[in-house]
Scaffold this active site. Structure first.
Site, mmCIF file in Angstrom:
data_model
loop_
_atom_site.group_PDB
_atom_site.id
_atom_site.type_symbol
_atom_site.label_atom_id
_atom_site.label_comp_id
_atom_site.label_asym_id
_atom_site.label_seq_id
_atom_site.Cartn_x
_atom_site.Cartn_y
_atom_site.Cartn_z
ATOM 1 C CE LYS A 36 3.911 7.951 4.808
ATOM 2 N NZ LYS A 36 3.284 7.900 6.153
ATOM 3 C CG LEU A 46 -1.798 -1.221 1.407
ATOM 4 C CD1 LEU A 46 -2.833 -0.966 2.503
ATOM 5 C CD2 LEU A 46 -2.494 -1.604 0.097
ATOM 6 C CB ALA A 47 2.755 2.918 -2.053
ATOM 7 C CB SER A 51 54.335 16.464 -19.595
ATOM 8 O OG SER A 51 55.198 15.493 -19.174
ATOM 9 N NE ARG A 61 1.518 12.488 11.177
ATOM 10 C CZ ARG A 61 1.979 11.634 12.088
ATOM 11 N NH1 ARG A 61 2.660 12.070 13.121
ATOM 12 N NH2 ARG A 61 1.744 10.348 11.968
HETATM 13 C C1 UD1 Z 1 -2.933 1.310 10.198
HETATM 14 C C2 UD1 Z 1 -3.823 0.256 10.842
HETATM 15 C C3 UD1 Z 1 -3.505 0.142 12.332
HETATM 16 C C4 UD1 Z 1 -2.027 -0.122 12.531
HETATM 17 C C5 UD1 Z 1 -1.188 0.908 11.831
HETATM 18 C C6 UD1 Z 1 0.262 0.533 11.872
HETATM 19 C C7 UD1 Z 1 -5.868 0.274 9.536
HETATM 20 C C8 UD1 Z 1 -7.295 0.697 9.519
HETATM 21 N N1 UD1 Z 1 -5.180 0.611 10.644
HETATM 22 O O1 UD1 Z 1 -3.304 2.553 10.749
HETATM 23 O O2 UD1 Z 1 -4.246 -0.873 12.919
HETATM 24 O O3 UD1 Z 1 -1.731 -0.153 13.920
HETATM 25 O O4 UD1 Z 1 -1.560 1.017 10.440
HETATM 26 O O5 UD1 Z 1 1.036 1.567 11.380
HETATM 27 O O6 UD1 Z 1 -5.422 -0.371 8.616
HETATM 28 N N2 UD1 Z 1 -3.087 3.682 2.596
HETATM 29 C C9 UD1 Z 1 -3.506 3.609 1.288
HETATM 30 N N3 UD1 Z 1 -4.790 3.959 0.995
HETATM 31 C C10 UD1 Z 1 -5.678 4.353 1.932
HETATM 32 C C11 UD1 Z 1 -5.226 4.427 3.269
HETATM 33 C C12 UD1 Z 1 -3.939 4.076 3.586
HETATM 34 O O7 UD1 Z 1 -2.726 3.248 0.399
HETATM 35 O O8 UD1 Z 1 -6.791 4.653 1.559
HETATM 36 C C13 UD1 Z 1 -1.705 3.294 2.925
HETATM 37 C C14 UD1 Z 1 -0.907 4.442 3.486
HETATM 38 O O9 UD1 Z 1 -0.217 5.114 2.437
HETATM 39 C C15 UD1 Z 1 0.047 3.738 4.437
HETATM 40 C C16 UD1 Z 1 -0.733 2.513 4.891
HETATM 41 O O10 UD1 Z 1 -1.736 2.315 3.945
HETATM 42 O O11 UD1 Z 1 1.213 3.276 3.769
HETATM 43 C C17 UD1 Z 1 -1.331 2.672 6.278
HETATM 44 O O12 UD1 Z 1 -2.226 3.739 6.288
HETATM 45 P P1 UD1 Z 1 -2.316 4.729 7.510
HETATM 46 O O13 UD1 Z 1 -3.317 5.757 7.191
HETATM 47 O O14 UD1 Z 1 -0.967 5.168 7.930
HETATM 48 O O15 UD1 Z 1 -2.929 3.776 8.637
HETATM 49 P P2 UD1 Z 1 -2.814 3.981 10.194
HETATM 50 O O16 UD1 Z 1 -3.819 4.973 10.623
HETATM 51 O O17 UD1 Z 1 -1.421 4.203 10.585
#
Ligand code: UD1
Ligand code: MG
Length: 454
Positions: A27, A13-14, A410, A20
Site C-alpha cells: 500500500k 509505520l509501513a 539538410s 483493501r
Molecule cells: C489506528 C489507531 C486508531 C486511529 C487510526 C487512525 C491503533 C491501535 N489504532 O487504527 O486509534 O484512529 O489508526 O487511522 O493504533 N501497522 C504496522 N504494523 C502493525 C499494524 C499496523 O506497521 O502490526 C501500520 C499500518 O501499516 C498502518 C498503521 O500502522 O500504516 C495503522 O494501522 P491500521 O491497522 O490502519 O490501524 P487502524 O485500525 O486504522
C-alpha cells in the site's frame, strides 16, 4: 530544556498489507504526485531535521525498503515480520533507537498529508506533557480510536471496537500520530498487552499507561483533511485530486500563471519560479524545476528536467530526465530531449530527438534532426558547439561532434566530427535527368489506361 529543541527521531509505520487496495504493490508504495505514500510521510518529517529516521516494514518489505533508500539513504528500515499491532510495530524500532536521547514521533506510512507544522506543534506541546497525541474532530468518527479527555489532559484512547456506547459518542478521534520521549515510549510499550477486541498490541494503550503512572498526556488537534489515510483505490484517487488542487493553489500563490489550472498536473517536488506561465494540459513528473519567466506551452510532458529562465517549451514537447535547458532556450513541438544540455538561446523547434548530447548556446537545430545515440548496446554522446546551424533532417551518428560556428547540410548523415566553422554535407549528390519526369508520368498513365481497357 525546551522540548522542541530536543533531538527528534521519526518512526514511520509501513508494515501493513493494505488488503483493501486489492493490489500486488504494498500500500505505501502507491503514489500521489509521483511519489510513494511513504515518501510523503517521510518528507513532512524531514523538514524537522530528525536525527534518526526509522521505517518499520513488513508486507512487501524489500520493495518498501528500496523505495525508502532511494528517497532517503540515511533512513533505517526495521522489519516487523508479523503484524501484531501498531504498538508491536513501534517496538521493532527499539534497537534502532538504542542510545538515542530525545523525542520520537510515530507517523503512519499511509497518511500522506500531515504537514510539517503539525509535527512541529506536537513537538512543541511536549514541553508541557510527556505524551502528545494528534487528534482531530471527525465528521464521521466510525472506526477511529476515541480520545477520552479530562480537561486538556488525555486520560486514555479507546479503540472503536473496544468502546462503550458513551465512549463511541465522542467525536475527538485519534489520527494515530504520537510524540513522546524515546526511552519513556519504549518502556511503556513493553507494558502493552493484547487483551482487546482485535488481539493486537495497541500503540493507543500508551497514553492510558502513562496517565496511570502519573505522567501527563495531552492531545493537540489538526484539520481532518490532514489525517486522511489511504485504504482503497477510491481514497487514493481522491487524495490525488486533493493533492493536485493544493499544488495548483500553491503555484498561483507563488506567482505562476496557470491558464487552465485544473488541467495541469504536478509532482510532489515540482518547482516553478516567479512569472512562469503554464498553458493547459501540461504534466510534471518528478524532479522538474522551471526558472523565472519561462513558458511551458500546452500539452507538454516534463520529468527530471531543468528549464532556464525565459525559455519556451512546447507546445507538445517532451523533456525527459537529464534535460537541462539554458536561459532563453526553445524546445518546440514534437521534440524529445533526454540527458542533454541545450545551451542559452539555442533552438530545437520541430520534430527532433536530442539525447545524450550537448548543444552550445545560440545554435539552431533544424527540423527533424536526430541524435543517433544508441548502437543497440551502448549509448554515445553528441557534442554540438556554439552558433552551429544543423540543417533539417540531419542524423548525428554518435559519438560525434560539430565545432563552433559549423553547419551541416539538410538530410546529412554525420558520422565523423565536423571542425569549427566547416560545412558538412553527407548525402547523395543530386542529378537532374532532362525531361525524365514528364516522360515517366506519361508512360505510367498510359499503362493505367491500358489496364482499364482489358
Ligand atoms: C489506528 C489507531 C486508531 C486511529 C487510526 C487512525 C491503533 C491501535 N489504532 O487504527 O486509534 O484512529 O489508526 O487511522 O493504533 N501497522 C504496522 N504494523 C502493525 C499494524 C499496523 O506497521 O502490526 C501500520 C499500518 O501499516 C498502518 C498503521 O500502522 O500504516 C495503522 O494501522 P491500521 O491497522 O490502519 O490501524 P487502524 O485500525 O486504522
Ligand atoms: Mg488505518
Amino acid at each position: 530544556m525546551h522540548a522542541s529543541s530536543r533531538p527528534l527521531a521519526l518512526v514511520i509505520l509501513a508494515a501493513g498489507q493494505g488488503s483493501r487496495m486489492n493490489s500486488d504493490l504494498p500500500k505505501v508504495l502507491h503514489q500521489i504526485g509521483g511519489a510513494p505514500l511513504v515518501v510523503h510521510a517521510m518528507e513532512a518529517g524531514l523538514a524537522l531535521d530528525p536525527a534518526r529516521l526509522i521505517v518499520v516494514t513488513g508486507h512487501g518489505a524489500e520493495a518498501v525498503e528500496a523505495a525508502v533508500a532511494a528517497h532517503q539513504p540515511a533512513a533505517v528500515c526495521v522489519r516487523q515480520n508479523e503484524q501484531l499491532g501498531t504498538g508491536h510495530a513501534v517496538l521493532q524500532a527499539a534497537e534502532a533507537l538504542e542510545g538515542f536521547e530525545g523525542d520520537v514521533i510515530v507517523h503512519y506510512g499511509d497518511t500522506p498529508f500531515i504537514g510539517s507544522e503539525t509535527l512541529d506543534a506536537m513537538r512543541a506541546a511536549r514541553a508541557e506533557h510527556d505524551i502528545v497525541v494528534l487528534g482531530f474532530d471527525a465528521k464521521d468518527p466510525g472506526r477511529y480510536g476515541r480520545l477520552i479527555m479530562d480537561g486538556n489532559r488525555l486520560d486514555r484512547i479507546v479503540e472503536a471496537k473496544d468502546a462503550s456506547d458513551e465512549e463511541l459518542s465522542e467525536t475527538l478521534c485519534n489520527s494515530g500520530l504520537l510524540c513522546a520521549d524515546a526511552v519513556t515510549l519504549m518502556r511503556l510499550l513493553q507494558k502493552v498487552g493484547n487483551e482487546n477486541a482485535s488481539g493486537e498490541y495497541y500503540l493507543t494503550d500508551v497514553p492510558g499507561l502513562a496517565a496511570a503512572e502519573g505522567l501527563s498526556a495531552t492531545a493537540i488537534t489538526c484539520d481532518e483533511g490532514e489525517t486522511l489515510g489511504i485504504n482503497t483505490r477510491a481514497e487514493l484517487s481522491n487524495a490525488e485530486t486533493l493533492f493536485q488542487a493544493r499544488k495548483r493553489a500553491e503555484a498561483l500563490e507563488n506567482g505562476v500563471t496557470l491558464t487552465a489550472p485544473e488541467t495541469v498536473f504536478f509532482a510532489f517536488d515540482t518547482y516553478l519560479g516567479r512569472d512562469v506561465t503554464v498553458e493547459p494540459n501540461v504534466v510534471f513528473g518528478p524532479g522538474v524545476t522551471v526558472e523565472n519567466d519561462a513558458r511551458i506551452r500546452a500539452f507538454s510532458h516534463l520529468e527530471g528536467a531543468h528549464v532556464g529562465a525565459r525559455a519556451i517549451v512546447g507546445p507538445y514537447a517532451r523533456l525527459r530526465p537529464g534535460a537541462e535547458l539554458g536561459n532563453e532556450a526553445r524546445i518546440g513541438n514534437f521534440v524529445e530531449v533526454k540527458a542533454a544540455e541545450i545551451g542559452e538561446g539555442a533552438k530545437v523547434n520541430h520534430l527532433s530527438y536530442i539525447g545524450d548530447a550537448e548543444i552550445g548556446g545560440k545554435s539552431n537545430i533544424g527540423a527533424g534532426t536526430i541524435t543517433c545515440n544508441y548502437d543497440g548496446v551502448f549509448k554515445h554522446r553528441t557534442t554540438v558547439g556554439r552558433d552551429v546551424f544543423i540543417g533539417s533532417n540531419t542524423m548525428l551518428v554518435a559519438p560525434v561532434s560539430v565545432g563552433d560556428g559549423a553547419m551541416t547540410g539538410s538530410g546529412s548523415v554525420i558520422t565523423s566530427d565536423v571542425p569549427a566553422g566547416d560545412m558538412a554535407i553527407a548525402r547523395a549528390k543530386q542529378a537532374n535527368k532532362k525531361g525524365l519526369g514528364a516522360r515517366l508520368m506519361a508512360k505510367l498513365r498510359a499503362q493505367k489506361q491500358a489496364k482499364k481497357g482489358q
